[in-house]
Design an enzyme around this catalytic site. Sequence first.
Site, PDB file in Angstrom:
ATOM      1  N   ASP A  68       0.825  -1.207   0.000  1.00 13.85           N
ATOM      2  CA  ASP A  68       0.000   0.000   0.000  1.00 13.85           C
ATOM      3  C   ASP A  68       0.859   1.257   0.000  1.00 13.85           C
ATOM      4  O   ASP A  68       0.547   2.241  -0.685  1.00 13.85           O
ATOM      5  CB  ASP A  68      -0.919   0.008   1.225  1.00 13.85           C
ATOM      6  CG  ASP A  68      -2.001  -1.052   1.148  1.00 13.85           C
ATOM      7  OD1 ASP A  68      -2.154  -1.674   0.079  1.00 13.85           O
ATOM      8  OD2 ASP A  68      -2.690  -1.265   2.161  1.00 13.85           O
ATOM      9  N   THR A  70       3.842   1.693  -1.190  1.00 15.64           N
ATOM     10  CA  THR A  70       4.432   1.899  -2.513  1.00 15.64           C
ATOM     11  C   THR A  70       3.400   2.469  -3.481  1.00 15.64           C
ATOM     12  O   THR A  70       3.688   3.376  -4.268  1.00 15.64           O
ATOM     13  CB  THR A  70       4.986   0.577  -3.064  1.00 15.64           C
ATOM     14  OG1 THR A  70       5.927   0.042  -2.126  1.00 15.64           O
ATOM     15  CG2 THR A  70       5.678   0.777  -4.398  1.00 15.64           C
ATOM     16  N   ASP A  72       0.913   4.332  -2.693  1.00 12.37           N
ATOM     17  CA  ASP A  72       0.708   5.739  -2.334  1.00 12.37           C
ATOM     18  C   ASP A  72       1.799   6.629  -2.938  1.00 12.37           C
ATOM     19  O   ASP A  72       1.521   7.756  -3.363  1.00 12.37           O
ATOM     20  CB  ASP A  72       0.695   5.893  -0.809  1.00 12.37           C
ATOM     21  CG  ASP A  72      -0.524   5.241  -0.173  1.00 12.37           C
ATOM     22  OD1 ASP A  72      -1.505   4.991  -0.897  1.00 12.37           O
ATOM     23  OD2 ASP A  72      -0.488   4.979   1.043  1.00 12.37           O
ATOM     24  N   SER A 116     -36.722  -6.245 -14.050  1.00  7.63           N
ATOM     25  CA  SER A 116     -36.637  -7.037 -12.830  1.00  7.63           C
ATOM     26  C   SER A 116     -36.507  -8.514 -13.172  1.00  7.63           C
ATOM     27  O   SER A 116     -36.545  -8.917 -14.348  1.00  7.63           O
ATOM     28  CB  SER A 116     -37.881  -6.817 -11.966  1.00  7.63           C
ATOM     29  OG  SER A 116     -38.006  -5.469 -11.598  1.00  7.63           O
ATOM     30  N   GLU A 153     -25.404 -17.515 -10.532  1.00  7.26           N
ATOM     31  CA  GLU A 153     -24.548 -16.526  -9.878  1.00  7.26           C
ATOM     32  C   GLU A 153     -25.215 -16.040  -8.604  1.00  7.26           C
ATOM     33  O   GLU A 153     -26.442 -16.121  -8.460  1.00  7.26           O
ATOM     34  CB  GLU A 153     -24.290 -15.346 -10.812  1.00  7.26           C
ATOM     35  CG  GLU A 153     -25.535 -14.615 -11.238  1.00  7.26           C
ATOM     36  CD  GLU A 153     -25.310 -13.648 -12.393  1.00  7.26           C
ATOM     37  OE1 GLU A 153     -25.824 -12.518 -12.316  1.00  7.26           O
ATOM     38  OE2 GLU A 153     -24.632 -14.032 -13.371  1.00  7.26           O
ATOM     39  N   LYS A 155     -27.045 -13.699  -6.039  1.00 10.41           N
ATOM     40  CA  LYS A 155     -27.942 -12.545  -6.179  1.00 10.41           C
ATOM     41  C   LYS A 155     -27.475 -11.488  -5.174  1.00 10.41           C
ATOM     42  O   LYS A 155     -27.777 -11.564  -3.987  1.00 10.41           O
ATOM     43  CB  LYS A 155     -29.392 -12.928  -5.914  1.00 10.41           C
ATOM     44  CG  LYS A 155     -30.380 -11.791  -6.157  1.00 10.41           C
ATOM     45  CD  LYS A 155     -31.815 -12.242  -5.919  1.00 10.41           C
ATOM     46  CE  LYS A 155     -32.796 -11.110  -6.219  1.00 10.41           C
ATOM     47  NZ  LYS A 155     -32.588  -9.941  -5.344  1.00 10.41           N
ATOM     48  N   ASP A 157     -27.026  -8.291  -2.940  1.00  3.53           N
ATOM     49  CA  ASP A 157     -27.966  -7.400  -2.267  1.00  3.53           C
ATOM     50  C   ASP A 157     -27.370  -5.999  -2.239  1.00  3.53           C
ATOM     51  O   ASP A 157     -26.873  -5.518  -1.225  1.00  3.53           O
ATOM     52  CB  ASP A 157     -28.231  -7.898  -0.848  1.00  3.53           C
ATOM     53  CG  ASP A 157     -29.464  -7.236  -0.235  1.00  3.53           C
ATOM     54  OD1 ASP A 157     -30.215  -6.584  -0.985  1.00  3.53           O
ATOM     55  OD2 ASP A 157     -29.666  -7.368   0.988  1.00  3.53           O
ATOM     56  N   ARG A 176     -30.779   1.992 -11.643  1.00  2.00           N
ATOM     57  CA  ARG A 176     -31.834   1.306 -12.402  1.00  2.00           C
ATOM     58  C   ARG A 176     -33.084   2.175 -12.541  1.00  2.00           C
ATOM     59  O   ARG A 176     -33.733   2.186 -13.584  1.00  2.00           O
ATOM     60  CB  ARG A 176     -32.178  -0.022 -11.716  1.00  2.00           C
ATOM     61  CG  ARG A 176     -33.277  -0.786 -12.419  1.00  2.00           C
ATOM     62  CD  ARG A 176     -33.529  -2.145 -11.806  1.00  2.00           C
ATOM     63  NE  ARG A 176     -34.702  -2.733 -12.406  1.00  2.00           N
ATOM     64  CZ  ARG A 176     -35.937  -2.577 -11.971  1.00  2.00           C
ATOM     65  NH1 ARG A 176     -36.162  -1.854 -10.882  1.00  2.00           N
ATOM     66  NH2 ARG A 176     -36.956  -3.131 -12.590  1.00  2.00           N
ATOM     67  N   GLU A 212     -23.622  -4.383 -10.003  1.00  4.68           N
ATOM     68  CA  GLU A 212     -24.240  -4.192  -8.691  1.00  4.68           C
ATOM     69  C   GLU A 212     -23.240  -3.503  -7.782  1.00  4.68           C
ATOM     70  O   GLU A 212     -22.157  -4.035  -7.495  1.00  4.68           O
ATOM     71  CB  GLU A 212     -24.645  -5.537  -8.098  1.00  4.68           C
ATOM     72  CG  GLU A 212     -25.587  -5.441  -6.934  1.00  4.68           C
ATOM     73  CD  GLU A 212     -27.048  -5.449  -7.376  1.00  4.68           C
ATOM     74  OE1 GLU A 212     -27.934  -5.427  -6.502  1.00  4.68           O
ATOM     75  OE2 GLU A 212     -27.304  -5.487  -8.600  1.00  4.68           O
ATOM     76  N   TYR A 264     -21.929  -8.072 -14.356  1.00  2.35           N
ATOM     77  CA  TYR A 264     -22.413  -9.411 -14.687  1.00  2.35           C
ATOM     78  C   TYR A 264     -23.242  -9.513 -15.964  1.00  2.35           C
ATOM     79  O   TYR A 264     -23.587 -10.619 -16.368  1.00  2.35           O
ATOM     80  CB  TYR A 264     -23.230  -9.983 -13.522  1.00  2.35           C
ATOM     81  CG  TYR A 264     -24.323  -9.076 -12.987  1.00  2.35           C
ATOM     82  CD1 TYR A 264     -25.568  -8.985 -13.603  1.00  2.35           C
ATOM     83  CD2 TYR A 264     -24.107  -8.318 -11.849  1.00  2.35           C
ATOM     84  CE1 TYR A 264     -26.555  -8.177 -13.112  1.00  2.35           C
ATOM     85  CE2 TYR A 264     -25.092  -7.496 -11.339  1.00  2.35           C
ATOM     86  CZ  TYR A 264     -26.313  -7.431 -11.973  1.00  2.35           C
ATOM     87  OH  TYR A 264     -27.300  -6.613 -11.476  1.00  2.35           O
ATOM     88  N   LYS A 355     -34.601 -17.367  -4.141  1.00  4.85           N
ATOM     89  CA  LYS A 355     -34.268 -16.601  -2.946  1.00  4.85           C
ATOM     90  C   LYS A 355     -33.925 -17.508  -1.766  1.00  4.85           C
ATOM     91  O   LYS A 355     -34.391 -18.642  -1.667  1.00  4.85           O
ATOM     92  CB  LYS A 355     -35.442 -15.695  -2.551  1.00  4.85           C
ATOM     93  CG  LYS A 355     -35.768 -14.611  -3.578  1.00  4.85           C
ATOM     94  CD  LYS A 355     -34.701 -13.540  -3.652  1.00  4.85           C
ATOM     95  CE  LYS A 355     -34.579 -12.739  -2.390  1.00  4.85           C
ATOM     96  NZ  LYS A 355     -35.734 -11.855  -2.119  1.00  4.85           N
ATOM     97  N   CYS A 446     -12.554   5.768  26.955  1.00  2.00           N
ATOM     98  CA  CYS A 446     -13.607   6.166  26.021  1.00  2.00           C
ATOM     99  C   CYS A 446     -13.134   5.955  24.581  1.00  2.00           C
ATOM    100  O   CYS A 446     -12.041   6.410  24.218  1.00  2.00           O
ATOM    101  CB  CYS A 446     -13.967   7.636  26.240  1.00  2.00           C
ATOM    102  SG  CYS A 446     -15.108   8.307  25.006  1.00  2.00           S
ATOM    103  N   CYS A 449     -12.738   9.784  22.911  1.00  2.00           N
ATOM    104  CA  CYS A 449     -11.740  10.774  23.333  1.00  2.00           C
ATOM    105  C   CYS A 449     -10.578  10.173  24.103  1.00  2.00           C
ATOM    106  O   CYS A 449      -9.599  10.871  24.388  1.00  2.00           O
ATOM    107  CB  CYS A 449     -12.397  11.867  24.170  1.00  2.00           C
ATOM    108  SG  CYS A 449     -12.959  11.318  25.800  1.00  2.00           S
ATOM    109  N   CYS A 462     -17.968   8.046  30.397  1.00  2.00           N
ATOM    110  CA  CYS A 462     -16.731   8.692  29.965  1.00  2.00           C
ATOM    111  C   CYS A 462     -16.462   9.885  30.866  1.00  2.00           C
ATOM    112  O   CYS A 462     -17.372  10.670  31.161  1.00  2.00           O
ATOM    113  CB  CYS A 462     -16.857   9.151  28.508  1.00  2.00           C
ATOM    114  SG  CYS A 462     -15.597  10.336  27.985  1.00  2.00           S
ATOM    115  N   CYS A 468     -14.888  15.697  25.305  1.00  2.00           N
ATOM    116  CA  CYS A 468     -15.236  14.506  24.517  1.00  2.00           C
ATOM    117  C   CYS A 468     -16.111  14.916  23.342  1.00  2.00           C
ATOM    118  O   CYS A 468     -17.168  15.525  23.525  1.00  2.00           O
ATOM    119  CB  CYS A 468     -15.968  13.490  25.389  1.00  2.00           C
ATOM    120  SG  CYS A 468     -16.432  11.983  24.504  1.00  2.00           S
TER     121      CYS A 468
END
Length: 716
Positions: A68, A70, A72, A116, A153, A155, A157, A176, A212, A264, A355, A446, A449, A462, A468
């Site tokens: 990561d 590198t 950056d 749908s 495949e 479904k 959500d 959609r 999706e 897809y 489903k 806490c 804070c 706290c 805070c």
Amino acid sequence: MTDAAGLDADELRFADPDNPFLLDPDTEFASADSLPREAAESEAALLRAALREHDYRYYAENDPLIADRTYDRLFARLAELEDAFDLDTAESPTQRVGGTTLDELETVEHVVPMLSIDQSGEAADVRDFDERVRREVGGRDDGGGGDVEYTCEPKFDGLSVELVYEDGSFVQAATRGDGERGDDVTEQVRTIRSIPDRLGGDPPEFLAVRGEVYIPRDAFREHNRERVERGEEPFANPRNAAAGTLRQLDVDAVARRPLDCFCYDVLGWEDGGRDAPATQWEGLSILDDFGLKTNDRVELVGDVEDAVEYRNRLLEEREDLNYEIDGVVIKVNDLALCEELGTTARSYRWAFAYKFPARAEVTTITDVVVQVGRTGRLTPVALLDPVDVGGVTVSRATLHNPDEIDRLGVNVGDRVRVKRAGDVIPQVAEVVESRSDEPYAFPETCPVCGSAVERDGPLAFCTGGLACEAQAERAVVHYASRGGLDIEGLGEESVEQLREAGLVESLPDLYRLPDRRDELASLEGWGETSADNLVAEIEASREPPLSDFLAALGVPEVGGATARNLARQFGTVDAVRTASESELADVDDVGEIVAATVRDFFASEENAAVIDELLEFVSPREAETPDDADELDGLTFVFTGALSAPRSAAEDLVQRHGANATGSVSGNTDYLVVGENPGASKREDADANDVPTVDEGEFSALLREHGLVWPPDDEE
């Protein structure tokens, strides 16, 4: 992570194997100022290609080529070159960071309707779908035998979107919507790193894809944890979070949310020399070649029974996936046959969703978050895999307090039964299956804070107080309330708005608002007049009576009456802050318990720091001690509107002679003194409480009866 042994060309989507920024790149760069423009353009082009490849390998393949840090450095170098040589383009990876605020979402028409899918949780309905499809196949003129292959495949959500590419460049995204038209979310989708701004491989001249947008479960849990810790309501489920995020007008806010996308379906394809894919399976393979993220759980099956078995297997593996699914989608693989099968007015006749049953009552705790309330109370909250409880989807449940955690013996990963107390508040009722060795360890500091946590019986608090962040909003609202300094225009909604705008994060920030008046006026619903009124109210509160200031600080157990007694006893704010517990206990209406609470409040280093900063802006007026004059003893005055002398002078005068001057009208108020341009609320309260209303002349006459003068002589 792939090692530096080298990469084959067929492994890459966006860069050549010899790109120097792919494997083990040298991040010691020459100064941009020393580069000729041609060299800068060449280096920037290589960096863009490499960064697209790294995004694909990280977000789509989960197989990063570099660390990561590198990445950056490469990203920062590209941004440096684009800025120095004015090379930035809309397709650059550096443009994914947001920064745009839209006025509204436009509506755009889809390339083809996004319909749908018929669905059911019953296997019999899936088999009926298969029979209808095979009847169509068997009835064709070519007599095609009725055998049908299906792609299966997950479904997802999430939120369906249409992605459009022209000559390989991303140009538009839309939700959609109603199937024919959707919201234009191009700029929002451009921030999703798994969606390339430019396709790899050899894309067609025009390509429209259905995908999706979703939030991975681990990222969703972390995002909800942060929201709960800040005292905000968490999202109910990843789908709501994704949908709400994608419709945000603030693109920078979208970029900060962990959105992802699976592609897809090929919706549109135009290319003079190449046919579109012939099957669903081929289409998925081509999308992958272009660098679009596809799902690795898709399977090609030979008949409907294999499709049913696929669904049952995926149901068992559902909890192990890092994305939410609520079933499987079964599609006819042959796209020519799909076209023959056609559509109804609302759905495809060549696809069916099988489903999963709703998760009911028993679910898994994915995290425990400690929420800090406005009073500093810490409440543990269980974040859950979404579960159906009485017809309501629940994704969080209270654990009440540390003692309740110990009683239940609950921890992250446990399977628990959830109920809705009084059919309203979800709570964990019992542990069904323990997957932890010991109960959750309640934090000793806490989470907001870092201040120490104190226990009061079964409850935890706290000790950060005014410092805070989670309690800051409550503190500001109380400070400005009628029980505090009565700063009109600073209710809960306005304080929340000011905090979200970064204008008020602590009490002292109130007194910095006059210097930020233009920013205040530009906020939605404010304007010049409202900003000027609030600034005037804040300026008028800089020299409050000591009693009002003490009440405004929100010291636990200290209301208006106790604050007045403290002010009369000690005279100055410093004397109150440094008073010993025994000295405080000697004050009328205080006692030992309240004295200990007051001493703890002022002894807190965090509270002391905030009060010290606040006193740089506010100078509470010294109160006279009980031995002073008492001509007005027992009377309570409230002042509103402008008087011929500062209102604070009137308050000071009556207090010096034994009366109380408070900021709000109640049944205990004896007189409401009304000057010019008074606020309406205090007059309404006076009418409601049968409090006499007097103008300044009548107030002056009242004081003369007691040997006092108003307005004060200039020499006083």
